[in-house]
Enzyme design. Structure first.
Site, PDB file in Angstrom:
ATOM      1  N   GLU A 122       4.056  -1.665  12.384  1.00 38.83           N
ATOM      2  CA  GLU A 122       3.908  -2.237  11.047  1.00 38.83           C
ATOM      3  C   GLU A 122       5.068  -1.750  10.173  1.00 38.83           C
ATOM      4  O   GLU A 122       5.176  -0.561   9.864  1.00 38.83           O
ATOM      5  CB  GLU A 122       2.581  -1.824  10.413  1.00 38.83           C
ATOM      6  CG  GLU A 122       2.367  -2.467   9.058  1.00 38.83           C
ATOM      7  CD  GLU A 122       1.043  -2.091   8.413  1.00 38.83           C
ATOM      8  OE1 GLU A 122       0.478  -2.936   7.694  1.00 38.83           O
ATOM      9  OE2 GLU A 122       0.579  -0.955   8.614  1.00 38.83           O
ATOM     10  N   CYS A 135      -1.295  -5.854   3.991  1.00 40.30           N
ATOM     11  CA  CYS A 135      -1.801  -5.789   5.363  1.00 40.30           C
ATOM     12  C   CYS A 135      -2.099  -7.165   5.937  1.00 40.30           C
ATOM     13  O   CYS A 135      -2.466  -7.282   7.107  1.00 40.30           O
ATOM     14  CB  CYS A 135      -3.049  -4.913   5.425  1.00 40.30           C
ATOM     15  SG  CYS A 135      -4.459  -5.588   4.521  1.00 40.30           S
ATOM     16  N   SER A 159      -2.939   3.181   5.487  1.00 45.19           N
ATOM     17  CA  SER A 159      -2.347   3.104   6.826  1.00 45.19           C
ATOM     18  C   SER A 159      -3.386   3.462   7.876  1.00 45.19           C
ATOM     19  O   SER A 159      -4.361   4.179   7.611  1.00 45.19           O
ATOM     20  CB  SER A 159      -1.158   4.064   6.937  1.00 45.19           C
ATOM     21  OG  SER A 159      -1.616   5.415   6.948  1.00 45.19           O
ATOM     22  N   GLU A 183      -1.217   7.964  -5.440  1.00 49.15           N
ATOM     23  CA  GLU A 183      -0.352   8.783  -6.301  1.00 49.15           C
ATOM     24  C   GLU A 183       0.931   8.057  -6.678  1.00 49.15           C
ATOM     25  O   GLU A 183       1.623   8.469  -7.616  1.00 49.15           O
ATOM     26  CB  GLU A 183      -0.035  10.119  -5.626  1.00 49.15           C
ATOM     27  CG  GLU A 183       0.667  10.032  -4.290  1.00 49.15           C
ATOM     28  CD  GLU A 183      -0.304   9.957  -3.114  1.00 49.15           C
ATOM     29  OE1 GLU A 183       0.034  10.526  -2.052  1.00 49.15           O
ATOM     30  OE2 GLU A 183      -1.363   9.335  -3.249  1.00 49.15           O
TER      31      GLU A 183
END
Length: 492
Positions: free
Chosen positions: A383, A288, A233, A183
């Site tokens: 992270e 990532c 995630s 989004e």
């Protein structure tokens, strides 16, 4: 960066259903450019009814697409490739506008996606099936067949590349594909869908539904969706995998990472400086595969100095892009403050940096290097998803690999050294799905597949390359006998 063309007016991003752009019926949301903080588009969230309609239309298109010979499907993908090259400038500007990447990074993402597309073009020649006489008068063979309607949920950080990991392979294999883009970056989906339509893809084979969590849940719960791919995630990957599995669907969900680079004293300073700095600053650290933790073994001050120098020269708006939201900038600033409170020191401070001018209201933070970070601390384990690298000092390789292998994630680990034996040893010891030797971002090239281990991946197999074929399709086994044999035995 200043050459990026932002949309001259707000783009109304809709759902792409049966070859037509139609509005969703849920709540309205605006698309904000990270570069300027300004609104550049809008969309409506897809409700469960919107999703059900979209999936129904995709299901209606499936029988004809399934029966289309793979060579004909591949010809459409060839045309798709041509159109992506023709429109690469236009699409790159759109990606940078809604994601904040530099224009070069946006183009590179498309080119990596085209590499996966080129692998998909080779499926017609790579995956030829198999047939052999297994006994007297008895033949066995296998035939690959598509699953039906499949869904993919993709993240904001690579609006074109990550979808292109799956679109060409899944569609070339004969599936009808429903795509739910992030989004935060829905505009690129319009450009890619239009390319596929103009390439001659039949209506309903590609569907795009805009939205957030409600849209995702509706896709997972729809009985006609046979497989779900996800990149995002780890927290959400676990939820998507669990929900899809409980619904009896095939699921492959890629999550987050905390990647380590082992730096040895014999590493070439120039190679290490460039490779490591580019790893944690590229895409503003929002990937990532970015280097999060530098495991500095022994005296590596010369190499660290080169890393710092290159990172310092990575200017905002020119060589490094923006952070996706203002909230993420705040999170990164808080993470840096927390690391300092826990005893880390600042080697390079990127806080409170801003390129000014037309981009003064964008979302910015500069390259940041934290030194003397303690293993197990927040900065060493969480992270951060930004241009922040933590240096953990290690006395030896054993200590460094203990930190690496205590990591709950398992995407990437790299080593910088001039010693081949050391490199091989660390590559074997590292508990990660992808390993680099003197490479800061060890993303495999096709047909070698992309995928991590541990909490970086939920599900079996990989999302690209040869290993992806078995995720997006089934193999039917056929055993044939046409006549009795005079010398038949129990196997006949």
């Amino acid at each position: 960066m200043t050459s990026i063309r932002l949309p001259s007016e707000h783009i109304n991003c809709q759902n792409f259903v049966q070859g037509k752009w139609i509005p969703a019926t849920g709540a309205e949301e605006f698309v904000i450019s990270p570069l300027t903080g300004q609104t550049i588009g809008l969309f409506h969230h897809s409700t469960s009814n919107d999703v059900d309609l979209a999936v129904t239309r995709a299901q209606e298109a499936f029988p004809k697409w399934k029966s289309t010979p793979i060579k004909e499907r591949t010809q459409i993908m060839f045309k798709f490739r041509e159109l992506l090259y023709e429109r690469i400038e236009e699409i790159s500007h759109l990606i940078s506008s809604e994601n904040g990447k530099t224009l070069g990074e946006s183009k590179a993402g498309i080119l990596k996606g085209i590499e996966v597309l080129e692998f998909a073009l080779s499926i017609q020649n790579l995956d030829l099936g198999g047939r052999m006489e297994v006994s007297r008068g008895v033949f066995c063979e296998y035939r690959r067949r598509p699953l039906g309607v499949v869904a993919s949920i993709t993240p904001f950080n690579f609006p074109a590349m990550v979808p292109m990991w799956t679109i060409p392979i899944a569609i070339t294999l004969g599936n009808c594909y429903v795509w739910k883009p992030s989004e935060k970056t829905p505009l690129t989906s319009m450009a890619i869908a239009n390319c596929l339509k103009d390439a001659g893809l039949p209506d309903g084979v590609l569907t795009v539904v805009q939205g957030g969590a409600e849209t995702v849940n509706a896709l997972i719960d729809n009985k006609d969706v046979k497989a779900v791919g996800f990149v995002g995630s780890t927290k959400v990957a676990k939820i998507v995998y669990s929900r899809a599995s409980q619904n009896g669907k095939r699921a492959l969900c890629l999550g987050g990472a905390k990647n380590h680079i082992v730096l040895l004293p014999d590493a070439d300073p120039a190679i290490a400086g460039q490779g490591i700095a580019d790893s944690f600053t590229g895409c503003a650290g929002q990937r990532c595969m970015a280097a999060s933790v530098l495991l500095a073994v022994g005296n590596v001050e010369a190499q660290i100095q080169k890393i710092k120098e290159r990172a310092e020269a990575t200017t905002l708006c020119d060589k490094m892009g923006a952070i996706i939201t203002a909230e993420q900038v705040s999170f990164l600033n808080e993470a840096i403050d927390k690391a300092l409170a826990e005893g880390a020191t600042l080697l390079l401070d990127g806080r409170n940096q801003n390129p000014g001018g037309d981009f003064a209201d964008g979302h910015w933070i500069g390259p940041t290097i934290l030194d003397n970070v303690k293993p197990g601390s927040f900065a060493a384990t969480v992270e951060l998803f930004g241009p922040v690298m933590s240096i953990v000092r290690c006395q030896n390789i054993t200590e460094a690999m203990a930190v690496e292998n205590d990591n709950e994630y398992g995407n990437a680990c790299s080593v910088f050294t001039s010693n081949g034996a050391m490199a091989e040893m660390i590559a074997n010891m590292a508990n990660a799905g992808m390993v680099g030797i003197n490479i800061g971002v060890p993303v495999p090239r096709e047909p070698f597949s992309f995928g991590g281990v541990n909490d970086s991946k939920f599900g079996h197999g990989d999302i690209t390359g040869l290993h992806s074929l078995d995720f997006w399709s089934d193999v039917k086994k056929i055993t044939t006998k046409w006549q009795m044999q005079s010398d038949a035995n129990w196997m006949s």
